[in-house]
Enzyme design. Structure first.
Site, PDB file in Angstrom:
ATOM      1  N   LYS A  43       0.854  -1.195   0.000  1.00  0.00           N
ATOM      2  CA  LYS A  43       0.000   0.000   0.000  1.00  0.00           C
ATOM      3  C   LYS A  43       0.890   1.245   0.000  1.00  0.00           C
ATOM      4  CE  LYS A  43      -0.220  -0.217   4.994  1.00  0.00           C
ATOM      5  NZ  LYS A  43      -0.873  -0.873   6.128  1.00  0.00           N
ATOM      6  N   TYR A  48      14.403  31.366   1.576  1.00  0.00           N
ATOM      7  CA  TYR A  48      13.202  32.101   1.978  1.00  0.00           C
ATOM      8  C   TYR A  48      13.229  32.438   3.462  1.00  0.00           C
ATOM      9  CZ  TYR A  48      10.674  30.722  -2.301  1.00  0.00           C
ATOM     10  OH  TYR A  48      10.251  30.536  -3.587  1.00  0.00           O
TER      11      TYR A  48
HETATM   12  C1  LIG Z   1       0.064  -1.691   6.801  1.00  0.00           C
HETATM   13  C2  LIG Z   1      -0.426  -2.872   7.482  1.00  0.00           C
HETATM   14  C3  LIG Z   1       0.438  -3.902   7.870  1.00  0.00           C
HETATM   15  C4  LIG Z   1       1.941  -3.791   7.752  1.00  0.00           C
HETATM   16  O1  LIG Z   1       2.439  -3.065   8.864  1.00  0.00           O
HETATM   17  P1  LIG Z   1       4.019  -2.865   9.080  1.00  0.00           P
HETATM   18  O2  LIG Z   1       4.114  -2.289  10.444  1.00  0.00           O
HETATM   19  O3  LIG Z   1       4.470  -1.929   8.030  1.00  0.00           O
HETATM   20  O4  LIG Z   1       4.634  -4.200   8.944  1.00  0.00           O
HETATM   21  C5  LIG Z   1      -0.123  -5.043   8.401  1.00  0.00           C
HETATM   22  N1  LIG Z   1      -1.472  -5.163   8.571  1.00  0.00           N
HETATM   23  C6  LIG Z   1      -2.313  -4.170   8.231  1.00  0.00           C
HETATM   24  C7  LIG Z   1      -3.768  -4.340   8.456  1.00  0.00           C
HETATM   25  C8  LIG Z   1      -1.840  -2.996   7.693  1.00  0.00           C
HETATM   26  O5  LIG Z   1      -2.685  -2.016   7.372  1.00  0.00           O
END
Ligand SMILES: *Cc1c(COP(=O)(O)O)cnc(C)c1O
Length: 391
Positions: free
Chosen positions: A48, A284
């Site tokens: 993701k 800036y």
């Molecule tokens: C993003 C996510 C993970 C992975 O988490 P990490 O801490 O990056 O390993 C696992 N389970 C769910 C439901 C997530 O949304």
């Protein structure tokens, strides 16, 4: 000081900025888990947020080329499609919400949905049924994080609903930990796991004897073998970053501890090198005034590329194995660094914003600490427009 390891990988020569993805580091990190989990436990990599800013397509392409990664997890339907474009045979689990009117597009071979509400289950069922398909679903169990999820007391009714509807099939049961990265006290995570195990037994008694049960994010997978179950869902650690200092502290006391290797390096080319006389302002707001005659490097990236403005005057970039401090404010597409003390600064020379150069290192975790945030956020905000190069 060792010589700089900066080099120009193929494909970077005509780029003003680029991200390098180290496939060997990624393979090492996946291997780290493969060695520590039972052989029946699947590895699901969370891709993701554009694979945590690394580049979804590139990371899926690297993943496809070696065994060890069984599933991918995404937030959206669009991301699921992107994964399937590159790795059509890998199962993809959508973790996030798919609007009811978009569910017909989620009915695709290989895609499974996480579900927590009857509305989705009803709509998905009718969409799948009319097309003669069977969509696997995973129930998200509420165990105390209080995001998406079905309370344990509502599970029986929810499973009966899924069992009664055509076109959908209960494949998995999952939950997600609330307090595992931010502490070295794991009692809350244990409590959540106990609720999960209770519901697993309950569903077993309802005839769901071959459910995939999964709960482990990176921190759980690294620290608690009891959470490995049927699948681990790893994100940040697959990319070689520790979920938190607390996780690193806890893990480093375990036998067989091994470091993870960061996959991502972010570089840019100097677009100008110039002298700034002592006493002149830089950037800036005139927030920085040169305290000496300064050799200043202009770097053509800024907050729109994902270099946080909060790093103004705080961070360092790496040049020829040495640290070069930022001067003045981070602009939309430009930062300025002090190169007075480093050798050989010239236009188009590569400079490292995240990564290592010789013995020096700037990690996403370092930048996060300077910004009061977590490495997840630094990485996830790297602009998708930056070219990704697999090395
Ligand atoms: C993003 C996510 C993970 C992975 O988490 P990490 O801490 O990056 O390993 C696992 N389970 C769910 C439901 C997530 O949304």
């Amino acid at each position: 000081m060792r010589a700089s390891v900066s080099s120009d990988p193929k494909g970077s020569l005509d780029r003003h900025t680029w991200i390098e993805l180290n496939a060997r580091a990624y393979r090492h990190n996946i291997g780290h888990f493969r060695k520590r989990i039972p052989s029946r436990t699947r590895i699901c990599v969370a891709v993701k947020a554009n694979a945590y800013g690394h580049g979804l397509r590139e990371m899926v392409r690297i993943s496809r080329e070696f065994v060890g990664i069984d599933w991918f997890a995404v937030h959206t339907l669009q991301e699921a499609k992107e994964v399937q474009d590159t790795a059509p045979t890998h199962p993809v689990l959508i973790l996030g919400y798919v609007p009811l009117r978009a569910l017909h597009r989620a009915v695709r071979p290989g895609v499974r949905l996480t579900v927590w509400n009857p509305e989705t289950v009803h709509a998905l069922s009718s969409q799948a049924h009319v097309r003669g398909l069977l969509v696997p679903v995973h129930i998200k169990l509420e165990t105390g994080t209080n995001r998406h999820g079905v309370h344990a007391e509502d599970i029986t009714a929810f499973v009966r609903l899924i069992d009664a509807l055509p076109g959908i099939k209960l494949e998995g049961l999952s939950t997600h930990y609330a307090n595992i990265e931010d502490t070295t006290d794991y009692s809350y995570a244990r409590h959540q796991t106990e609720i999960l195990f209770g519901v697993r037994n309950q569903l077993h008694d309802m005839g769901h004897t071959d459910l995939m049960v999964h709960s482990a994010c990176s921190a759980a997978a690294l620290l608690f073998p009891a959470t490995h179950l049927d699948m681990i869902r790893i994100g940040i650690s697959a990319y070689g970053i520790w979920p938190s200092k607390e996780t690193l502290v806890s893990a480093s006391s375990l036998p067989g501890f091994e470091p993870l290797r960061p996959v991502l390096t972010w570089k840019a080319r100097l677009s100008q090198v110039k002298s700034v006389p002592e006493g002149q302002f830089i950037g800036y707001g005139c927030t920085y005034r040169a305290t000496r005659s300064t050799l200043l490097g202009i770097v053509p990236v800024g907050y729109s590329e994902g270099y946080p403005r909060h790093l103004s005057g705080r961070a360092h970039a790496l040049f020829h194995g040495q640290r070069a401090p930022l001067r003045g404010r981070v602009c939309m597409n430009i930062i300025m660094v002090d190169l007075t003390d480093v050798p050989d600064a010239h236009i188009e020379a590569p400079i490292t914003l995240i990564g290592h150069d010789g013995d020096e290192r700037v990690t996403a975790t370092d930048l996060a600490a300077l910004c009061g945030t977590i490495p997840y956020e630094i990485l996830a905000r790297l602009s998708p427009a930056i070219p990704r190069i697999i090395t």
